[in-house]
Structures are given as structure tokens and as C-alpha cells.
Design a protein around this motif. Structure first.
Motif, PDB file in Angstrom:
ATOM      1  N   ALA A  40       5.841  56.458  92.495  1.00 45.06           N
ATOM      2  CA  ALA A  40       6.949  55.550  92.177  1.00 45.06           C
ATOM      3  C   ALA A  40       7.112  54.508  93.282  1.00 45.06           C
ATOM      4  CB  ALA A  40       8.244  56.345  92.003  1.00 45.06           C
TER       5      ALA A  40
ATOM      6  N   THR B  34      11.872  51.497  92.342  1.00 44.30           N
ATOM      7  CA  THR B  34      12.137  52.553  91.366  1.00 44.30           C
ATOM      8  C   THR B  34      12.859  53.712  92.024  1.00 44.30           C
ATOM      9  OG1 THR B  34      10.185  51.946  90.072  1.00 44.30           O
ATOM     10  CG2 THR B  34      11.057  54.161  89.745  1.00 44.30           C
TER      11      THR B  34
ATOM     12  N   TYR C  70      16.469  55.402  91.126  1.00 48.41           N
ATOM     13  CA  TYR C  70      16.626  56.839  90.896  1.00 48.41           C
ATOM     14  C   TYR C  70      17.732  57.407  91.780  1.00 48.41           C
ATOM     15  CZ  TYR C  70      12.151  57.250  88.340  1.00 48.41           C
ATOM     16  OH  TYR C  70      11.138  57.162  87.425  1.00 48.41           O
TER      17      TYR C  70
ATOM     18  N   ARG D  20      18.834  54.341  81.112  1.00 47.33           N
ATOM     19  CA  ARG D  20      17.991  54.463  82.303  1.00 47.33           C
ATOM     20  C   ARG D  20      18.534  55.523  83.251  1.00 47.33           C
ATOM     21  NH1 ARG D  20      18.499  50.453  87.150  1.00 47.33           N
ATOM     22  NH2 ARG D  20      20.048  52.063  87.601  1.00 47.33           N
TER      23      ARG D  20
ATOM     24  N   SER E 140      16.868  59.135  84.579  1.00 45.56           N
ATOM     25  CA  SER E 140      16.752  59.544  85.983  1.00 45.56           C
ATOM     26  C   SER E 140      17.331  60.936  86.187  1.00 45.56           C
ATOM     27  CB  SER E 140      17.487  58.549  86.886  1.00 45.56           C
ATOM     28  OG  SER E 140      16.970  57.251  86.762  1.00 45.56           O
TER      29      SER E 140
ATOM     30  N   LYS F 104       2.010  48.407  90.216  1.00 41.95           N
ATOM     31  CA  LYS F 104       3.257  49.138  90.458  1.00 41.95           C
ATOM     32  C   LYS F 104       2.972  50.598  90.763  1.00 41.95           C
ATOM     33  CE  LYS F 104       6.913  46.680  87.983  1.00 41.95           C
ATOM     34  NZ  LYS F 104       7.880  46.774  86.878  1.00 41.95           N
TER      35      LYS F 104
END
Length: 306
Positions: free
Chosen positions: A25, A29, A33, A84, A88, A184
Motif C-alpha cells: 500500500a 493509502t 486507512y 471507503r 478500511s 502505485k
């Protein structure tokens, strides 16, 4: 960390380390999270009014999940952002449940709110070609015009992100027919490089006043430093105004155009996923919706209602 126990804080830190090391990640990101899960943990502490440790997380109920989601919507969080955040939280609790050996069904069964997924807005093939041609004629200095055109050609011709194109270094020139791109989450993928893209970069290098050196940026700013992505955005802003294109004609739209045009030409969805570097096929499948939307637009134009 205020709001929950040291044990819960350590669990969150270990999970983030796991996501960084094993899942690759990105830092952005991981930051998202951390924000999402920490907010959930603080809510549980306030909701129950007691210390929140790892053992307490094993007892999270359906009503806890509903209450948290209601609070988030109540404070103005959009359905997309809440979905989202829920993703998480589920990921964290799933990892913790495997580690601690408890049943996380109540958390994992929570349903995300429905929302209308925003479709990418690609350019038509002729508009994408016109964008490259326009960018190539704008700058007063020929090497800068060639540079901007080379970058935009890589975005459209290879489906690169702007950060990936500007991350190329001197030792990668001349560009090969197939190039390794690190995207990414530090994930690597193989991308074919079209002759037009190789030629555009070669022309830029021929005109560039700065030497091409291993380890240094391939694309240089006016004073020789690394090229700021904002300069490409500005070049495209100027071009789209000259061409009468919408504000959605951005650097990232060239990547969207690459994917949409490949799909329209019969490209395999799984292959397009690999070319774009998407971790999930679901992310790539959004382009099928774009293609269908375009078909409906053509249908409506051909069969207008009376």
C-alpha cells in the motif's frame, strides 16, 4: 492514543505495517486507512463509554456498525467516503480476527451505502490526437513543446499515470519496445511502448538542452530540475481551451482514454487491467460502463425521440 487502549493502537500500527510490507500500500493509502480506522475506534470508545481494547473489538455488533455508519452520515460524510471507510474497517477487523481468533461476521456483514460510481470521462480518439498535436505547438521554446507532447503521448499511448511518466530516468532512454513501470503501491507491470511514444520522447531528448544522465529525471523543468506535473496540467489546460474541449480533459483523462479506446477496439478486460496496473479487476470494469454509456449516446443520436 486518546480514545482507545494502547493495545488497540498497537494493533492498528501492526496492521498498517502489514499493509505496507505485504500488500504494498502507498503512503497516501496508509494515511487514509489510519484515519478511517482510528475514527471508528474512537467512535466505539465514545459509544460504549469504556476503555477500548483488542478484546472489546471482538464483540463489535451489528448495532455498533449501524450506529457508527449513521453517525458518519449524520456529520455529512458522503456515501462514497463512508463506503471507503467501511472497507478500511473491514480489512482491519478481518486481519485482527485472523490474528486473535475471533468471529468478525458482524463487522464483515455490514453493507456499504449505495452510491453512483463516477464514470471516467475519456476524450474521443480524434480529440486525444488533437490534444497531443496542440500541446506540441504551444510553448515558445521548441524543446519544451516537444517535452510536453512526449509526456502527453506517454499518458495516452501507454496508459501511464502522470507520476509514472515523470518518474522515468535517463537510464531508461532510449525507450524500449516493452518497459517496466513501477506504479502505485510499488507494484511493477510491463507496458508496451508504441513507436509514436518512443519517437516523441526521442525528439524531446534531441532538443533538450540538458544531458540525459542515469538516475536523473528524463523530463526536465525549464531550469533543469525535475519537471513539475503542474506544468503538464497547465499545458493541457491551454490546449483544451484552444480546442474547445471540456475541463475534464486533464492528464489523467488521457490514461482513461487509453483504457476506453482499447476496450472499444476489442481489448481484453484482464489484459487492460494488467496494462493499467489495477490491483482489482473491479476497478478496470468501470470502463465497460463508459463503453456502454458511449453506445447509448450514439443510439440516442441515431434514434432521437419524437
Amino acid at each position: 492514543m486518546a480514545g482507545y487502549s494502547e493495545g488497540a493502537a498497537e494493533a492498528l500500527a501492526f496492521w498498517l505495517d502489514h499493509m505496507r510490507a505485504l500488500d504494498g500500500a502507498s503512503e497516501n493509502t496508509l494515511k487514509a486507512y489510519r484515519t478511517d480506522v482510528a475514527g471508528f475506534l474512537r467512535f466505539l470508545h465514545l459509544h460504549h463509554g469504556d476503555s477500548l481494547g483488542v478484546a472489546r473489538l471482538a464483540q463489535v455488533s451489528q448495532s455498533d456498525m449501524r450506529a457508527w455508519m449513521a453517525q458518519e452520515r449524520g456529520r455529512g460524510l458522503s456515501a462514497r467516503s463512508l463506503a471507503r471507510a467501511l472497507s478500511s474497517v473491514k480489512s482491519f477487523i478481518r486481519w485482527l480476527a485472523d490474528r486473535e481468533g475471533f468471529d468478525a461476521t458482524h463487522v464483515l456483514a455490514a453493507r456499504a451505502p449505495k452510491f453512483q460510481r463516477k464514470l471516467p470521462r475519456p476524450l474521443a480518439p480524434d480529440a486525444a490526437a488533437a490534444m497531443i498535436e496542440q500541446v506540441d505547438t504551444q510553448a515558445m521554446e521548441p524543446w519544451i513543446a516537444a517535452r510536453d507532447a512526449a509526456v502527453v503521448t506517454l499518458l495516452y499511448g501507454c496508459g501511464l499515470r502522470i507520476s509514472e511518466a515523470l518518474g522515468l530516468t535517463g537510464d531508461q532512454f532510449p525507450l524500449p519496445e516493452v518497459m517496466r513501470i513501477r506504479g502505485k503501491g510499488d507494484k511493477e507491470r510491463i507496458v508496451p511502448v508504441l513507436p509514436a511514444a518512443r519517437a516523441a520522447v526521442a525528439e524531446y531528448i534531441r532538443l533538450c538542452p540538458y544531458p540525459t544522465e542515469p538516475g536523473l529525471p528524463l523530463f526536465r523543468g525549464k531550469r533543469g530540475g525535475a519537471l513539475n506535473p503542474r506544468m503538464i496540467s497547465r499545458a493541457m489546460e491551454q490546449a483544451r481551451m484552444a480546442l474547445g474541449l471540456p475541463s475534464s480533459a486533464t492528464p489523467h483523462a488521457m490514461r482513461h482514454s487509453f483504457a476506453t479506446h482499447l476496450l472499444a477496439a476489442g481489448g481484453d478486460l484482464r489484459a487492460i487491467q494488467e496494462l493499467l496496473g489495477h490491483a482489482s479487476l473491479a476497478t478496470t470494469q468501470i470502463y465497460t460502463a463508459v463503453d456502454q454509456a458511449r453506445l447509448m449516446e450514439i443510439y440516442r443520436d441515431a434514434h432521437p425521440r419524437a
